[in-house]
Design a protein around this motif. Structure first.
Motif, PDB file in Angstrom:
ATOM      1  N   LYS A 125      41.920  81.422  24.284  1.00 53.65           N
ATOM      2  CA  LYS A 125      42.029  81.128  22.709  1.00 53.65           C
ATOM      3  C   LYS A 125      41.440  80.037  22.394  1.00 53.65           C
ATOM      4  CE  LYS A 125      46.200  78.306  23.688  1.00 53.65           C
ATOM      5  NZ  LYS A 125      46.447  78.566  25.227  1.00 53.65           N
ATOM      6  N   PHE A 126      41.160  79.609  21.207  1.00 54.32           N
ATOM      7  CA  PHE A 126      40.764  78.369  20.472  1.00 54.32           C
ATOM      8  C   PHE A 126      41.950  77.688  20.150  1.00 54.32           C
ATOM      9  CE2 PHE A 126      36.768  81.047  20.254  1.00 54.32           C
ATOM     10  CZ  PHE A 126      35.832  80.414  20.812  1.00 54.32           C
ATOM     11  N   GLU A 127      41.659  76.151  20.167  1.00 59.96           N
ATOM     12  CA  GLU A 127      42.598  75.365  19.356  1.00 59.96           C
ATOM     13  C   GLU A 127      41.539  75.087  18.185  1.00 59.96           C
ATOM     14  OE1 GLU A 127      45.423  73.469  22.849  1.00 59.96           O
ATOM     15  OE2 GLU A 127      43.808  72.375  21.944  1.00 59.96           O
ATOM     16  N   ILE A 128      42.199  74.897  17.015  1.00 51.52           N
ATOM     17  CA  ILE A 128      41.393  74.151  15.939  1.00 51.52           C
ATOM     18  C   ILE A 128      42.063  73.047  15.490  1.00 51.52           C
ATOM     19  CG2 ILE A 128      40.461  74.766  13.760  1.00 51.52           C
ATOM     20  CD1 ILE A 128      40.869  77.815  14.140  1.00 51.52           C
ATOM     21  N   TRP A 129      41.366  71.891  15.537  1.00 49.53           N
ATOM     22  CA  TRP A 129      41.874  70.546  15.088  1.00 49.53           C
ATOM     23  C   TRP A 129      41.152  70.020  14.071  1.00 49.53           C
ATOM     24  CZ3 TRP A 129      45.724  67.829  17.880  1.00 49.53           C
ATOM     25  CH2 TRP A 129      46.053  68.585  19.148  1.00 49.53           C
ATOM     26  N   SER A 130      41.769  69.139  13.332  1.00 43.86           N
ATOM     27  CA  SER A 130      41.037  68.269  12.355  1.00 43.86           C
ATOM     28  C   SER A 130      40.186  67.171  13.423  1.00 43.86           C
ATOM     29  CB  SER A 130      41.817  67.426  11.352  1.00 43.86           C
ATOM     30  OG  SER A 130      42.445  66.456  12.224  1.00 43.86           O
ATOM     31  N   GLU A 131      39.006  66.867  13.094  1.00 45.31           N
ATOM     32  CA  GLU A 131      38.415  66.054  13.929  1.00 45.31           C
ATOM     33  C   GLU A 131      38.830  64.867  14.534  1.00 45.31           C
ATOM     34  OE1 GLU A 131      33.446  65.318  14.777  1.00 45.31           O
ATOM     35  OE2 GLU A 131      34.412  64.678  12.796  1.00 45.31           O
ATOM     36  N   ARG A 181      45.571  75.959   7.222  1.00 49.30           N
ATOM     37  CA  ARG A 181      44.930  74.762   7.212  1.00 49.30           C
ATOM     38  C   ARG A 181      45.692  73.465   6.793  1.00 49.30           C
ATOM     39  NH1 ARG A 181      41.574  77.877   3.628  1.00 49.30           N
ATOM     40  NH2 ARG A 181      41.835  76.497   2.037  1.00 49.30           N
ATOM     41  N   GLN A 182      46.611  73.657   5.978  1.00 48.51           N
ATOM     42  CA  GLN A 182      47.653  72.607   5.499  1.00 48.51           C
ATOM     43  C   GLN A 182      48.272  72.406   6.713  1.00 48.51           C
ATOM     44  OE1 GLN A 182      50.461  73.757   2.357  1.00 48.51           O
ATOM     45  NE2 GLN A 182      50.937  71.604   2.099  1.00 48.51           N
ATOM     46  N   HIS A 183      49.120  73.342   7.596  1.00 49.98           N
ATOM     47  CA  HIS A 183      49.775  73.042   8.627  1.00 49.98           C
ATOM     48  C   HIS A 183      49.078  71.853   9.682  1.00 49.98           C
ATOM     49  CE1 HIS A 183      52.499  73.063  11.926  1.00 49.98           C
ATOM     50  NE2 HIS A 183      51.520  73.376  12.556  1.00 49.98           N
ATOM     51  N   ALA A 184      47.640  72.190   9.922  1.00 51.75           N
ATOM     52  CA  ALA A 184      47.139  71.609  10.690  1.00 51.75           C
ATOM     53  C   ALA A 184      46.389  70.232  10.359  1.00 51.75           C
ATOM     54  CB  ALA A 184      45.925  72.490  11.508  1.00 51.75           C
ATOM     55  N   LEU A 243      36.521  73.073  17.253  1.00 48.88           N
ATOM     56  CA  LEU A 243      37.106  74.336  17.637  1.00 48.88           C
ATOM     57  C   LEU A 243      36.856  74.208  19.488  1.00 48.88           C
ATOM     58  CD1 LEU A 243      37.448  77.362  17.079  1.00 48.88           C
ATOM     59  CD2 LEU A 243      35.016  77.857  17.452  1.00 48.88           C
ATOM     60  N   VAL A 244      37.911  74.278  19.915  1.00 50.24           N
ATOM     61  CA  VAL A 244      38.252  73.821  21.286  1.00 50.24           C
ATOM     62  C   VAL A 244      38.515  75.098  22.090  1.00 50.24           C
ATOM     63  CG1 VAL A 244      39.493  72.215  22.930  1.00 50.24           C
ATOM     64  CG2 VAL A 244      38.876  71.693  20.665  1.00 50.24           C
ATOM     65  N   GLY A 245      37.674  75.507  23.105  1.00 54.47           N
ATOM     66  CA  GLY A 245      37.949  76.703  23.837  1.00 54.47           C
ATOM     67  C   GLY A 245      39.109  76.465  24.821  1.00 54.47           C
ATOM     68  N   LEU A 300      46.283  77.966  16.631  1.00 56.52           N
ATOM     69  CA  LEU A 300      45.630  78.590  17.757  1.00 56.52           C
ATOM     70  C   LEU A 300      44.925  79.743  17.317  1.00 56.52           C
ATOM     71  CD1 LEU A 300      49.177  78.327  19.845  1.00 56.52           C
ATOM     72  CD2 LEU A 300      46.949  76.900  20.023  1.00 56.52           C
ATOM     73  N   LEU A 301      43.815  79.879  17.897  1.00 51.00           N
ATOM     74  CA  LEU A 301      43.271  81.253  17.455  1.00 51.00           C
ATOM     75  C   LEU A 301      43.009  82.253  18.614  1.00 51.00           C
ATOM     76  CD1 LEU A 301      41.276  82.485  15.097  1.00 51.00           C
ATOM     77  CD2 LEU A 301      39.508  81.236  15.942  1.00 51.00           C
ATOM     78  N   TYR A 302      43.402  83.238  18.585  1.00 45.60           N
ATOM     79  CA  TYR A 302      43.366  84.195  19.655  1.00 45.60           C
ATOM     80  C   TYR A 302      42.497  85.497  19.331  1.00 45.60           C
ATOM     81  CZ  TYR A 302      47.590  82.105  21.582  1.00 45.60           C
ATOM     82  OH  TYR A 302      48.439  81.264  21.896  1.00 45.60           O
TER      83      TYR A 302
END
Length: 152
Positions: free
Chosen positions: A116-122, A99-102, A110-112, A46-48
């Motif tokens: 906030k954004f969520e950052i996922w592996s594709e 990065r390791q956790h996700a 990068l999902v708005g 989660l990126l705020y």
């Protein structure tokens, strides 16, 4: 307002290039200061913007350290919280533990999510979207009273 899903390649240093359409807004709203932490329910980050994260911190502070569930929430979200700053090229450095956790490698999403954004592996993002669509009709929406108004 943060919305949309964007495919982005991480560079070899673990930097994510924020899409151009958000850079000026992030610099204006929070001087390019953001906070990244783990999502406790999904294998993503989660990126705020900092101003949004400060509101989350207030909510976390109001939770009881004596309640094991609430304490665990505080420990994970605050323990993984990492300050990030947009560099001159609009990139953010994501720490190795995040990065390791996700499970992030080269290709990320990068999902708005409004604030906030969520950052996922594709790969995980595509799997999650499929699972979410299939699970919607069968979900149990019951949550504790204390967390009912708690939003991330």
């Amino acid at each position: 307002m943060l919305r949309g899903a964007h495919a982005i390649a991480l560079d070899t240093k673990g930097r994510l290039a924020v899409p151009t359409r958000y850079r000026d807004w992030l610099r204006e709203e929070c001087e390019g200061q953001l906070v990244c932490t783990i999502d406790i329910a999904n294998p993503c980050l989660l990126l705020y913007p900092l101003c949004e994260w400060e509101e989350i911190e207030k909510k976390l502070k109001s939770l009881s350290g004596m309640n094991p569930v609430e304490r665990r929430l505080q420990r994970l979200l605050l323990g993984y919280a990492s300050e990030c700053e947009l560099d001159g090229n609009g990139r953010l450095l994501l720490s190795a533990p995040l990065r390791q956790h996700a499970g992030l490698d080269k290709q990320v999403m990068l999902v708005g999510q409004l604030n906030k954004f969520e950052i996922w592996s594709e790969t995980r993002w595509l799997q999650q979207v499929d699972e979410d669509i299939q699970a919607l009709p069968e979900m149990d929406w019951t949550i504790s009273d204390k967390l009912r108004d708690f939003s991330l």
